[in-house]
Design an enzyme around this catalytic site. Structure first.
Site, PDB file in Angstrom:
ATOM      1  N   ARG A  51     -10.209   0.345   8.365  1.00 57.19           N
ATOM      2  CA  ARG A  51      -9.741  -0.994   8.718  1.00 57.19           C
ATOM      3  C   ARG A  51     -10.771  -1.794   9.495  1.00 57.19           C
ATOM      4  NH1 ARG A  51      -3.737  -0.005   8.609  1.00 57.19           N
ATOM      5  NH2 ARG A  51      -2.779  -1.980   9.071  1.00 57.19           N
TER       6      ARG A  51
ATOM      7  N   ARG B  78      -0.542  -9.043  13.232  1.00 60.07           N
ATOM      8  CA  ARG B  78      -1.101  -8.010  12.347  1.00 60.07           C
ATOM      9  C   ARG B  78      -1.946  -8.655  11.251  1.00 60.07           C
ATOM     10  NH1 ARG B  78       4.385  -5.292  10.754  1.00 60.07           N
ATOM     11  NH2 ARG B  78       3.188  -4.071   9.250  1.00 60.07           N
TER      12      ARG B  78
ATOM     13  N   ARG C 157      11.917  -6.037   5.521  1.00 60.75           N
ATOM     14  CA  ARG C 157      11.958  -4.602   5.816  1.00 60.75           C
ATOM     15  C   ARG C 157      12.376  -4.348   7.257  1.00 60.75           C
ATOM     16  NH1 ARG C 157       6.588  -1.238   5.246  1.00 60.75           N
ATOM     17  NH2 ARG C 157       6.114  -2.433   7.115  1.00 60.75           N
TER      18      ARG C 157
ATOM     19  N   LYS D 298       0.828  -1.214   0.000  1.00 58.90           N
ATOM     20  CA  LYS D 298       0.000   0.000   0.000  1.00 58.90           C
ATOM     21  C   LYS D 298       0.862   1.262   0.000  1.00 58.90           C
ATOM     22  CE  LYS D 298      -2.180  -1.154   3.839  1.00 58.90           C
ATOM     23  NZ  LYS D 298      -1.522  -2.421   4.185  1.00 58.90           N
TER      24      LYS D 298
ATOM     25  N   ARG E  65      10.918  -0.015  12.233  1.00 58.53           N
ATOM     26  CA  ARG E  65       9.518  -0.151  12.673  1.00 58.53           C
ATOM     27  C   ARG E  65       9.428  -1.289  13.675  1.00 58.53           C
ATOM     28  NH1 ARG E  65       4.773   0.387   8.192  1.00 58.53           N
ATOM     29  NH2 ARG E  65       3.738  -0.953   9.713  1.00 58.53           N
TER      30      ARG E  65
HETATM   31  P1  AP5 Z   1       4.671  -1.530   1.924  1.00 64.51           P
HETATM   32  O1  AP5 Z   1       4.476  -0.747   0.689  1.00 64.51           O
HETATM   33  O2  AP5 Z   1       5.191  -0.839   3.117  1.00 64.51           O
HETATM   34  O3  AP5 Z   1       3.314  -2.291   2.308  1.00 64.51           O
HETATM   35  P2  AP5 Z   1       2.102  -1.815   3.182  1.00 64.51           P
HETATM   36  O4  AP5 Z   1       0.903  -2.520   2.643  1.00 64.51           O
HETATM   37  O5  AP5 Z   1       2.059  -0.341   3.256  1.00 64.51           O
HETATM   38  O6  AP5 Z   1       2.522  -2.479   4.562  1.00 64.51           O
HETATM   39  P3  AP5 Z   1       2.525  -1.894   6.031  1.00 64.51           P
HETATM   40  O7  AP5 Z   1       3.513  -2.655   6.811  1.00 64.51           O
HETATM   41  O8  AP5 Z   1       2.621  -0.409   6.038  1.00 64.51           O
HETATM   42  O9  AP5 Z   1       1.088  -2.336   6.455  1.00 64.51           O
HETATM   43  P4  AP5 Z   1       0.307  -2.164   7.701  1.00 64.51           P
HETATM   44  O10 AP5 Z   1      -1.041  -2.069   7.137  1.00 64.51           O
HETATM   45  O11 AP5 Z   1       0.536  -3.228   8.719  1.00 64.51           O
HETATM   46  O12 AP5 Z   1       0.893  -0.851   8.408  1.00 64.51           O
HETATM   47  P5  AP5 Z   1       0.260   0.517   8.786  1.00 64.51           P
HETATM   48  O13 AP5 Z   1       1.357   1.482   8.873  1.00 64.51           O
HETATM   49  O14 AP5 Z   1      -0.908   0.821   7.945  1.00 64.51           O
HETATM   50  O15 AP5 Z   1       5.575  -2.770   1.552  1.00 64.51           O
HETATM   51  C1  AP5 Z   1       6.038  -3.678   2.521  1.00 64.51           C
HETATM   52  C2  AP5 Z   1       7.435  -4.190   2.129  1.00 64.51           C
HETATM   53  O16 AP5 Z   1       7.328  -4.929   0.920  1.00 64.51           O
HETATM   54  C3  AP5 Z   1       8.450  -3.063   1.851  1.00 64.51           C
HETATM   55  O17 AP5 Z   1       9.705  -3.460   2.287  1.00 64.51           O
HETATM   56  C4  AP5 Z   1       8.405  -2.925   0.319  1.00 64.51           C
HETATM   57  O18 AP5 Z   1       9.615  -2.441  -0.194  1.00 64.51           O
HETATM   58  C5  AP5 Z   1       8.135  -4.360  -0.104  1.00 64.51           C
HETATM   59  N1  AP5 Z   1       7.390  -4.425  -1.380  1.00 64.51           N
HETATM   60  C6  AP5 Z   1       6.381  -3.610  -1.803  1.00 64.51           C
HETATM   61  N2  AP5 Z   1       5.928  -4.002  -3.021  1.00 64.51           N
HETATM   62  C7  AP5 Z   1       6.651  -5.104  -3.355  1.00 64.51           C
HETATM   63  C8  AP5 Z   1       6.653  -5.964  -4.503  1.00 64.51           C
HETATM   64  N3  AP5 Z   1       5.815  -5.781  -5.538  1.00 64.51           N
HETATM   65  N4  AP5 Z   1       7.529  -7.013  -4.520  1.00 64.51           N
HETATM   66  C9  AP5 Z   1       8.397  -7.211  -3.471  1.00 64.51           C
HETATM   67  N5  AP5 Z   1       8.446  -6.422  -2.372  1.00 64.51           N
HETATM   68  C10 AP5 Z   1       7.581  -5.384  -2.309  1.00 64.51           C
HETATM   69  O19 AP5 Z   1      -0.289   0.214  10.261  1.00 64.51           O
HETATM   70  C11 AP5 Z   1       0.581  -0.051  11.336  1.00 64.51           C
HETATM   71  C12 AP5 Z   1      -0.224  -0.180  12.612  1.00 64.51           C
HETATM   72  O20 AP5 Z   1      -0.880   1.067  12.904  1.00 64.51           O
HETATM   73  C13 AP5 Z   1      -1.354  -1.211  12.602  1.00 64.51           C
HETATM   74  O21 AP5 Z   1      -0.898  -2.492  12.922  1.00 64.51           O
HETATM   75  C14 AP5 Z   1      -2.282  -0.641  13.664  1.00 64.51           C
HETATM   76  O22 AP5 Z   1      -1.814  -0.930  14.960  1.00 64.51           O
HETATM   77  C15 AP5 Z   1      -2.165   0.852  13.450  1.00 64.51           C
HETATM   78  N6  AP5 Z   1      -3.167   1.371  12.491  1.00 64.51           N
HETATM   79  C16 AP5 Z   1      -2.915   1.959  11.276  1.00 64.51           C
HETATM   80  N7  AP5 Z   1      -4.058   2.308  10.673  1.00 64.51           N
HETATM   81  C17 AP5 Z   1      -5.059   1.940  11.515  1.00 64.51           C
HETATM   82  C18 AP5 Z   1      -6.473   2.004  11.430  1.00 64.51           C
HETATM   83  N8  AP5 Z   1      -7.087   2.535  10.349  1.00 64.51           N
HETATM   84  N9  AP5 Z   1      -7.195   1.527  12.458  1.00 64.51           N
HETATM   85  C19 AP5 Z   1      -6.601   0.993  13.559  1.00 64.51           C
HETATM   86  N10 AP5 Z   1      -5.268   0.887  13.700  1.00 64.51           N
HETATM   87  C20 AP5 Z   1      -4.502   1.354  12.687  1.00 64.51           C
HETATM   88 MG    MG Z   2       2.099   1.072   4.849  1.00 62.10          MG
END
Ligand code: AP5
Ligand code: MG
Length: 191
Positions: free
Chosen positions: A89, A146, A128, A14, A134
C-alpha cells in the site's frame, strides 16, 4: 510460484474477488486488513497498536505490516503462489515485498487494478457498514479518510509496478461475476 496483487481503493471489491480467485487457482490469500483485524480480536500488542490507525482510516506503519507479511510468507513454505489483497500500500511496502519474494527466488507476476468511481466506493462501504461490524465502515468521514490515504500513499503502488509493465486495469463496476470473468482471463493468460 505465481504471485498476484489484487489492487484497488477501499471498497473496490478486492476481498470479494479474492475468494473466487483463490478457489480457482489455489493461491494463498494474504489480506493484511484481515490479518490486522484478527490481531485486534486477539488483543495482541500489534493489534492494539494498529487499531488506532485503522479506526481513523489511516495506514498502519510500514514496519508493522511488512513484518506481518514476512511471517505469513515464511509460515507457508509449500505455497504455489500468493494473492496479495490490500498489500503493498506504499512504495516502501513494494520494495520490501520484492525483497521478501526474491528470498524465495520469486517475484510479482501481475497486478490487477480494480477501477471504481469514488461515489460508488462510498456507497458500497456505507452499505456494508450497516452489517459488517467493521468500525472503519460506519461513518462517512472515516471512509473518505481511507480513500484520501489511498490517493496520497497507495496510488504510488500502481506507478511502481507500471515501470515493470505488470499492471492491468480492470473495470471494477458491474456484477461480481462479470468482473471475475475479466480477472480470470488475465490470470489464465499468464499463469
Ligand atoms: P470488498 O470486496 O470488501 O472490497 P475491498 O476492496 O476488499 O474493500 P475493503 O473495505 O476491504 O478495503 P480496504 O482496502 O479499506 O480494507 P483493508 O481491510 O484492506 O467490497 C466492499 C463492499 O462492496 C462489500 O459490501 C461487497 O459486498 C461490495 N461489492 C463488492 N463487489 C461489488 C460489485 N461488483 N458491485 C456491488 N457491490 C460490490 O484495510 C483496512 C485498514 O487496515 C486500512 O485502512 C489500514 O488502516 C489497515 N491496513 C490494511 N493493509 C494495510 C497495509 N498494507 N498497510 C498499512 N495499513 C494497512
Ligand atoms: Mg478487503
Amino acid at each position: 510460484m505465481f504471485n498476484l496483487i489484487l489492487f484497488g481503493p477501499p471498497g473496490s471489491g478486492k476481498g470479494t474477488q479474492s475468494e473466487n480467485i483463490i478457489a480457482a487457482f489455489g493461491l494463498k490469500h494474504l489480506s493484511t486488513g484481515n490479518l490486522l483485524r484478527s490481531e485486534i480480536t486477539q488483543q495482541t500488542p500489534l493489534g492494539l497498536e494498529a487499531k488506532n490507525f485503522m479506526d481513523q482510516g489511516q495506514l498502519v506503519p510500514d514496519a508493522v505490516v511488512i513484518g506481518m507479511v514476512g511471517n505469513f510468507i515464511d509460515a507457508n513454505p509449500g505455497a504455489t503462489g500468493f494473492l496479495f489483497d490490500g498489500f503493498p500500500r506504499t512504495a516502501a511496502q513494494c520494495v520490501a515485498l520484492d525483497a521478501l519474494l526474491k528470498e524465495k527466488s520469486s517475484e510479482i507476476n501481475i497486478v490487477l487494478a480494480l477501477e471504481v468511481a469514488e461515489e460508488e466506493l462510498v456507497k458500497r462501504l456505507l452499505g456494508r457498514g450497516a452489517t459488517s461490524g467493521r468500525s472503519d465502515d460506519t461513518n462517512e468521514t472515516v471512509i473518505r479518510a481511507r480513500i484520501q490515504e489511498y490517493h496520497d500513499k497507495t496510488a504510488a503502488v500502481e506507478k511502481y509496478y507500471a515501470q515493470f509493465d505488470k499492471v492491468v486495469s480492470i473495470q471494477g463496476e458491474g456484477t461480481v461475476e462479470s468482473i471475475y470473468d475479466d480477472l480470470k482471463k488475465e490470470i489464465d493468460a499468464r499463469i
